[in-house]
Motif scaffolding. Structure first.
Motif, PDB file in Angstrom:
ATOM      1  N   UNK A 174       2.002  13.176 -12.145  1.00 46.18           N
ATOM      2  CA  UNK A 174       0.979  12.948 -13.175  1.00 46.18           C
ATOM      3  C   UNK A 174       0.291  11.636 -12.794  1.00 46.18           C
ATOM      4  N   UNK A 175      -0.870  11.755 -12.160  1.00 48.31           N
ATOM      5  CA  UNK A 175      -1.611  10.587 -11.678  1.00 48.31           C
ATOM      6  C   UNK A 175      -2.630  10.182 -12.733  1.00 48.31           C
ATOM      7  N   UNK A 176      -2.362   9.061 -13.382  1.00 50.32           N
ATOM      8  CA  UNK A 176      -3.184   8.610 -14.505  1.00 50.32           C
ATOM      9  C   UNK A 176      -3.984   7.369 -14.092  1.00 50.32           C
ATOM     10  N   UNK A 224       4.342  20.934 -17.894  1.00 53.84           N
ATOM     11  CA  UNK A 224       4.776  20.228 -16.690  1.00 53.84           C
ATOM     12  C   UNK A 224       6.124  20.728 -16.195  1.00 53.84           C
ATOM     13  N   UNK A 225       7.032  20.990 -17.132  1.00 54.56           N
ATOM     14  CA  UNK A 225       8.355  21.466 -16.740  1.00 54.56           C
ATOM     15  C   UNK A 225       8.293  22.825 -16.067  1.00 54.56           C
ATOM     16  N   UNK A 226       7.390  23.695 -16.520  1.00 55.03           N
ATOM     17  CA  UNK A 226       7.221  24.998 -15.890  1.00 55.03           C
ATOM     18  C   UNK A 226       6.675  24.837 -14.462  1.00 55.03           C
ATOM     19  N   UNK A 227       5.752  23.888 -14.277  1.00 57.51           N
ATOM     20  CA  UNK A 227       5.240  23.632 -12.949  1.00 57.51           C
ATOM     21  C   UNK A 227       6.320  23.116 -12.014  1.00 57.51           C
ATOM     22  N   UNK A 228       7.289  22.391 -12.587  1.00 53.68           N
ATOM     23  CA  UNK A 228       8.359  21.798 -11.779  1.00 53.68           C
ATOM     24  C   UNK A 228       9.490  22.740 -11.445  1.00 53.68           C
ATOM     25  N   UNK A 229       9.527  23.907 -12.083  1.00 53.12           N
ATOM     26  CA  UNK A 229      10.612  24.864 -11.821  1.00 53.12           C
ATOM     27  C   UNK A 229      10.475  25.501 -10.441  1.00 53.12           C
ATOM     28  N   UNK A 259      -2.904  16.336 -12.421  1.00 53.06           N
ATOM     29  CA  UNK A 259      -1.564  16.901 -12.228  1.00 53.06           C
ATOM     30  C   UNK A 259      -1.527  17.470 -10.821  1.00 53.06           C
ATOM     31  N   UNK A 260      -0.614  16.962 -10.019  1.00 47.73           N
ATOM     32  CA  UNK A 260      -0.539  17.315  -8.598  1.00 47.73           C
ATOM     33  C   UNK A 260       0.785  18.023  -8.324  1.00 47.73           C
ATOM     34  N   UNK A 261       0.698  19.144  -7.608  1.00 52.34           N
ATOM     35  CA  UNK A 261       1.878  19.952  -7.330  1.00 52.34           C
ATOM     36  C   UNK A 261       2.773  19.373  -6.248  1.00 52.34           C
ATOM     37  N   UNK A 262       3.925  20.010  -6.074  1.00 50.57           N
ATOM     38  CA  UNK A 262       4.892  19.550  -5.076  1.00 50.57           C
ATOM     39  C   UNK A 262       4.321  19.590  -3.658  1.00 50.57           C
ATOM     40  N   UNK A 263       3.345  20.474  -3.443  1.00 49.19           N
ATOM     41  CA  UNK A 263       2.745  20.618  -2.115  1.00 49.19           C
ATOM     42  C   UNK A 263       1.592  19.656  -1.863  1.00 49.19           C
ATOM     43  N   UNK A 264       1.289  18.797  -2.837  1.00 46.55           N
ATOM     44  CA  UNK A 264       0.212  17.828  -2.663  1.00 46.55           C
ATOM     45  C   UNK A 264      -1.154  18.332  -3.086  1.00 46.55           C
ATOM     46  N   UNK A 315       0.818  -1.223   0.000  1.00 46.84           N
ATOM     47  CA  UNK A 315       0.000   0.000   0.000  1.00 46.84           C
ATOM     48  C   UNK A 315       0.850   1.271   0.000  1.00 46.84           C
ATOM     49  N   UNK A 316       0.412   2.256  -0.746  1.00 50.03           N
ATOM     50  CA  UNK A 316       1.070   3.563  -0.797  1.00 50.03           C
ATOM     51  C   UNK A 316      -0.002   4.616  -1.061  1.00 50.03           C
ATOM     52  N   UNK A 317       0.382   5.883  -1.071  1.00 49.81           N
ATOM     53  CA  UNK A 317      -0.549   6.940  -1.460  1.00 49.81           C
ATOM     54  C   UNK A 317       0.236   8.112  -2.035  1.00 49.81           C
ATOM     55  N   UNK A 318      -0.425   9.188  -2.314  1.00 50.28           N
ATOM     56  CA  UNK A 318       0.189  10.306  -3.018  1.00 50.28           C
ATOM     57  C   UNK A 318       1.312  10.955  -2.218  1.00 50.28           C
ATOM     58  N   UNK A 319       1.296  10.785  -0.889  1.00 53.75           N
ATOM     59  CA  UNK A 319       2.346  11.373  -0.049  1.00 53.75           C
ATOM     60  C   UNK A 319       3.725  10.802  -0.372  1.00 53.75           C
ATOM     61  N   UNK A 320       3.766   9.613  -0.962  1.00 54.77           N
ATOM     62  CA  UNK A 320       5.050   8.989  -1.308  1.00 54.77           C
ATOM     63  C   UNK A 320       5.789   9.791  -2.372  1.00 54.77           C
ATOM     64  N   UNK A 321       5.087  10.685  -3.051  1.00 55.13           N
ATOM     65  CA  UNK A 321       5.695  11.462  -4.146  1.00 55.13           C
ATOM     66  C   UNK A 321       5.772  12.952  -3.825  1.00 55.13           C
ATOM     67  N   UNK A 322       5.556  13.302  -2.570  1.00 57.50           N
ATOM     68  CA  UNK A 322       5.539  14.715  -2.192  1.00 57.50           C
ATOM     69  C   UNK A 322       6.887  15.363  -2.500  1.00 57.50           C
TER      70      UNK A 322
END
Length: 225
Positions: free
Chosen positions: A113-115, A220-225, A194-199, A101-108
């Protein structure tokens, strides 16, 4: 919903232009008044008026970025619906490739990109190769492509299916209970969030996409900057 950020952005830009126009008219009015009275307009009036209205404009821009950070990156590609600021991604559990089991917090700390997809969904299958190419294009330390299979058979169904397609560059996740679509508000498949760095959820796309296009990758790259 997707029109709100665009309307708000243009509305604030218009407000700044109007404030500048008002400032100009005020200066002209003072100038006429000064000329009528036969005395020159003080320079400090011009300076203080200019500073005041430009501070108003700067404040509007900062407020826009604070309440809707996606303004800083500009509008998303066609089809993406921008969600309201502070839309926190649910902590719904799903399974990784080892059935842990995991959830979105694992990628904080990353842009996610949750598909949501299924083997029986033709548009889902069609977009898998471009999703895999997107995953290889974006740096893994800043982005996570999380394709979660919705088949009731879970990983036992999803893994051999992707192997037959030759898709080996995507990490495999599953949600055999079907909770993710319900709790995230997915209304069909494929649906991508599409989920930001802050969740927080930034945008949603219902339907398939060519994920490795320059337009989507740049967004996506602009969001990641």
């Amino acid at each position: 919903m997707s029109l709100i950020p665009t309307i708000a952005f243009h509305g604030m830009a218009l407000a700044y232009r109007v404030s500048s126009l008002v400032h100009t008219l005020i200066l002209r009015g003072r100038l006429i008044d000064q000329l009528t009275n036969g005395s020159p307009m003080p320079a400090r009036h011009r300076l203080l008026g200019s500073i005041f209205y430009r501070l108003v404009g700067i404040s509007v821009v900062f407020a826009a970025n604070a309440f809707c950070p996606s303004f800083a990156q500009g509008p998303p590609p066609p089809g993406f619906e921008v969600l309201g600021a502070g839309t926190l991604a649910p902590k719904t559990k799903f399974l990784d490739g080892n059935n842990i089991p995991t959830n979105i917090d694992a990628f904080k700390g990353k842009i996610v990109v949750l598909n949501l997809w299924a083997t029986w969904c033709a548009p889902c299958v069609k977009e898998m190769p471009s999703l895999e190419r997107l995953a290889s294009r974006l740096p893994a330390d800043r982005f996570a492509i999380v394709a979660v299979n919705q088949d009731k058979g879970g990983i036992a169904v999803a893994k051999p299916f992707l192997d037959r397609l030759g898709i080996r560059g995507l990490a495999i996740y599953s949600d055999p209970t079907g909770r993710l679509p319900r709790e995230y508000g997915g209304r069909g498949m494929p649906t991508t969030f599409v989920i930001g760095k802050d969740g927080n959820i930034i945008s949603r796309l219902e339907g398939s996409a060519d994920w490795d296009t320059k337009e989507i990758a740049s967004y996506l790259e602009l969001l990641g900057d």
